[in-house]
Scaffold this motif. Structure first.
Motif, PDB file in Angstrom:
ATOM      1  N   LEU A  86      13.288  10.068  -6.221  1.00  0.00           N
ATOM      2  CA  LEU A  86      14.624   9.355  -6.921  1.00  0.00           C
ATOM      3  C   LEU A  86      14.413   7.847  -6.702  1.00  0.00           C
ATOM      4  O   LEU A  86      14.960   7.475  -8.015  1.00  0.00           O
ATOM      5  N   PRO A  87      13.972   7.306  -5.842  1.00  0.00           N
ATOM      6  CA  PRO A  87      13.864   5.792  -5.827  1.00  0.00           C
ATOM      7  C   PRO A  87      12.936   5.345  -7.005  1.00  0.00           C
ATOM      8  O   PRO A  87      13.063   4.389  -7.355  1.00  0.00           O
ATOM      9  N   ASP A  88      11.858   6.300  -7.483  1.00  0.00           N
ATOM     10  CA  ASP A  88      10.998   6.060  -8.278  1.00  0.00           C
ATOM     11  C   ASP A  88      11.534   6.175  -9.993  1.00  0.00           C
ATOM     12  O   ASP A  88      10.584   6.467 -10.818  1.00  0.00           O
ATOM     13  N   SER A  89      12.770   6.684  -9.979  1.00  0.00           N
ATOM     14  CA  SER A  89      13.298   7.095 -11.036  1.00  0.00           C
ATOM     15  C   SER A  89      13.023   5.901 -12.247  1.00  0.00           C
ATOM     16  O   SER A  89      13.521   5.036 -12.060  1.00  0.00           O
ATOM     17  N   LEU A  90      12.562   6.640 -13.576  1.00  0.00           N
ATOM     18  CA  LEU A  90      12.732   5.677 -14.789  1.00  0.00           C
ATOM     19  C   LEU A  90      11.764   4.374 -14.658  1.00  0.00           C
ATOM     20  O   LEU A  90      12.305   3.412 -15.100  1.00  0.00           O
ATOM     21  N   LEU A  91      10.668   4.713 -13.769  1.00  0.00           N
ATOM     22  CA  LEU A  91       9.859   3.299 -13.600  1.00  0.00           C
ATOM     23  C   LEU A  91       9.111   3.091 -15.146  1.00  0.00           C
ATOM     24  O   LEU A  91       8.744   3.942 -15.890  1.00  0.00           O
ATOM     25  N   PRO A  92       8.765   1.767 -15.426  1.00  0.00           N
ATOM     26  CA  PRO A  92       8.058   1.692 -16.783  1.00  0.00           C
ATOM     27  C   PRO A  92       6.738   1.775 -16.615  1.00  0.00           C
ATOM     28  O   PRO A  92       6.262   2.104 -15.374  1.00  0.00           O
ATOM     29  N   PRO A  93       5.554   1.871 -17.748  1.00  0.00           N
ATOM     30  CA  PRO A  93       4.338   2.167 -17.359  1.00  0.00           C
ATOM     31  C   PRO A  93       3.527   1.040 -16.693  1.00  0.00           C
ATOM     32  O   PRO A  93       4.098   0.199 -16.557  1.00  0.00           O
ATOM     33  N   SER A  94       2.639   1.874 -15.774  1.00  0.00           N
ATOM     34  CA  SER A  94       1.961   0.993 -14.751  1.00  0.00           C
ATOM     35  C   SER A  94       0.571   1.485 -14.423  1.00  0.00           C
ATOM     36  O   SER A  94       0.217   2.631 -15.089  1.00  0.00           O
ATOM     37  N   SER A  95      -0.160   0.889 -13.628  1.00  0.00           N
ATOM     38  CA  SER A  95      -1.412   1.400 -13.371  1.00  0.00           C
ATOM     39  C   SER A  95      -1.420   2.436 -12.673  1.00  0.00           C
ATOM     40  O   SER A  95      -2.232   3.414 -12.478  1.00  0.00           O
ATOM     41  N   GLU A  96      -0.427   2.709 -11.940  1.00  0.00           N
ATOM     42  CA  GLU A  96       0.059   3.925 -10.985  1.00  0.00           C
ATOM     43  C   GLU A  96       0.518   5.112 -11.829  1.00  0.00           C
ATOM     44  O   GLU A  96       0.303   6.253 -11.813  1.00  0.00           O
ATOM     45  N   HIS A  97       1.524   4.719 -12.627  1.00  0.00           N
ATOM     46  CA  HIS A  97       2.048   5.472 -13.652  1.00  0.00           C
ATOM     47  C   HIS A  97       1.844   5.222 -15.001  1.00  0.00           C
ATOM     48  O   HIS A  97       2.537   4.471 -15.482  1.00  0.00           O
ATOM     49  N   PHE A  98       0.948   5.615 -15.507  1.00  0.00           N
ATOM     50  CA  PHE A  98       0.505   5.511 -16.927  1.00  0.00           C
ATOM     51  C   PHE A  98       1.748   5.523 -18.024  1.00  0.00           C
ATOM     52  O   PHE A  98       1.622   4.573 -18.796  1.00  0.00           O
ATOM     53  N   PHE A  99       2.293   6.523 -18.008  1.00  0.00           N
ATOM     54  CA  PHE A  99       3.523   6.689 -18.887  1.00  0.00           C
ATOM     55  C   PHE A  99       4.710   6.539 -18.341  1.00  0.00           C
ATOM     56  O   PHE A  99       5.923   6.762 -18.999  1.00  0.00           O
ATOM     57  N   GLY A 100       4.893   5.950 -17.061  1.00  0.00           N
ATOM     58  CA  GLY A 100       6.158   5.742 -16.496  1.00  0.00           C
ATOM     59  C   GLY A 100       6.642   6.992 -15.748  1.00  0.00           C
ATOM     60  O   GLY A 100       5.755   8.001 -15.612  1.00  0.00           O
ATOM     61  N   THR A 101       7.876   7.076 -15.330  1.00  0.00           N
ATOM     62  CA  THR A 101       8.514   8.063 -14.465  1.00  0.00           C
ATOM     63  C   THR A 101       9.487   8.490 -15.217  1.00  0.00           C
ATOM     64  O   THR A 101      10.168   7.815 -16.088  1.00  0.00           O
ATOM     65  N   ASP A 102       9.955  10.044 -15.134  1.00  0.00           N
ATOM     66  CA  ASP A 102      11.433  10.375 -15.625  1.00  0.00           C
ATOM     67  C   ASP A 102      12.566  10.144 -14.723  1.00  0.00           C
ATOM     68  O   ASP A 102      12.296   9.359 -13.780  1.00  0.00           O
ATOM     69  N   LYS A 103      13.702  10.467 -14.991  1.00  0.00           N
ATOM     70  CA  LYS A 103      14.573  10.425 -14.267  1.00  0.00           C
ATOM     71  C   LYS A 103      14.856  11.067 -12.896  1.00  0.00           C
ATOM     72  O   LYS A 103      15.258  10.739 -11.789  1.00  0.00           O
ATOM     73  N   ASN A 104      13.947  11.880 -12.491  1.00  0.00           N
ATOM     74  CA  ASN A 104      13.673  12.468 -11.223  1.00  0.00           C
ATOM     75  C   ASN A 104      12.400  11.978 -10.609  1.00  0.00           C
ATOM     76  O   ASN A 104      12.197  12.289  -9.281  1.00  0.00           O
ATOM     77  N   GLY A 105      12.113  10.856 -10.925  1.00  0.00           N
ATOM     78  CA  GLY A 105      11.002  10.065 -10.457  1.00  0.00           C
ATOM     79  C   GLY A 105       9.349  10.809 -10.554  1.00  0.00           C
ATOM     80  O   GLY A 105       8.646  10.299  -9.889  1.00  0.00           O
TER      81      GLY A 105
END
Length: 320
Positions: A86-105
């Protein structure tokens, strides 16, 4: 009066010459080469498709989707449910998360890859069951005719009159489990009518051909003639419809899951991810964009392949 026109005298200024029979090489004109392989509808269709860029583009698209559905681990080292925070909720795209994260992280890229497995599986299972059921009913009705054709045709009309999505919603709402097999069975139970009609029409156009008469003269049974000769020669429109229908059933599964009636919420699928991102469509539309794009990419591949197959198997299209 001369016996034939060759005995008539030529007019003034005209020459008249008739070649001797030994000088006319008719045998060369009528000769047939025995070295070439005999042509067939399928060989001609493959030759036609292999020269079309759209065929190779659609084939690459479909192969890519199938590979992702079978082995999503080749494209990501994460799991769709593991690592959600949950702390990673709605992160923007990055090298770790190519498409970002959803509301559940959860990683959207990983869920999009793993979502292909359930959606493609439901589409394949439904298409196989629809082809088997519709081909049997349509072939039997078209070949045997009479009262059997009347009963099967009216049965097809009854199922055809039932709204496809509405019937699936009603049945799935009372189903004890909503796994991929259950959803496929429900979709196939109300989706076989079109292919049954197509098969019946194709069989009616084939069953009076010369090879069927020859098979009867050889003493073959009606059932053997139907399944060994009539159905294989009626397969072209069935294959064309099946190619397009596979994409249609994938969309149907995604629609039902989006409405909360399809696959169980615990199953990772494109329809489920679309439903999960619906609440954030105004602020974070990318949550819905990526699974929707994957769904559209898959369906487009099957539709393009269906168009190419239809043009290749349609004799009239090949002559245009």
């Amino acid at each position: 009066m001369p016996e034939n026109r060759y005995d008539m005298a030529p007019r003034p200024g005209q020459g008249h010459y008739v070649a001797a029979p030994e000088e006319v090489t008719v045998g060369v004109v009528d000769a047939v080469s025995t070295d070439e392989a005999p042509t067939s509808l399928w060989r001609d269709a493959w030759r036609d498709m292999s020269h079309r860029p759209m065929f190779w583009v659609s084939a690459v698209m479909i192969v890519l989707v199938v590979v992702v559905a079978v082995a999503p681990g080749l494209f990501t080292n994460m799991l769709p449910r593991v690592g959600c925070s949950l702390p990673d909720s709605l992160l923007p795209p990055s090298s770790e998360h190519f498409f970002g994260t959803d509301k559940n992280g959860c990683d959207i890229y990983t869920r999009t890859l793993y979502g292909a497995r359930a959606s493609v599986l439901v589409g394949l299972l439904t298409t196989v069951m629809v082809v088997l059921l519709g081909t049997v009913i349509g072939a039997v009705a078209g070949y045997y005719g009479g009262w059997l054709d009347t009963i099967l045709s009216r049965l097809t009309d009854i199922f055809f009159a039932v709204p496809f999505v509405l019937a699936a919603i009603v049945i799935l709402s009372i189903a004890p489990a909503r796994d991929a097999l259950t959803v496929a069975v429900v979709l196939a139970a109300f989706g076989w009518t079109t292919i049954a009609r197509i098969t019946r029409g194709a069989v009616l156009s084939v069953k009076n051909n010369e090879f069927v008469t020859a098979a009867k003269a050889l003493g073959m049974s009606r059932a053997a003639i139907l399944w060994r000769h009539v159905v294989p020669n009626s397969a072209a429109p069935i294959i064309v419809y099946s190619t397009v229908a596979l994409g249609t059933f994938i969309v149907a599964e995604a629609t039902l899951t989006f409405l909360g009636i399809g696959l169980d919420p615990s199953t990772v699928s494109w329809g489920g991810d679309l439903a999960n991102g619906r609440a954030s469509i105004r602020t974070n539309p990318e949550i819905m964009f990526y699974p929707a794009a994957a769904l559209a990419f898959t369906v487009l591949g099957f539709i393009m392949l269906g168009d190419v197959v239809n043009d290749a198997l349609d004799p009239k299209a090949r002559k245009r």
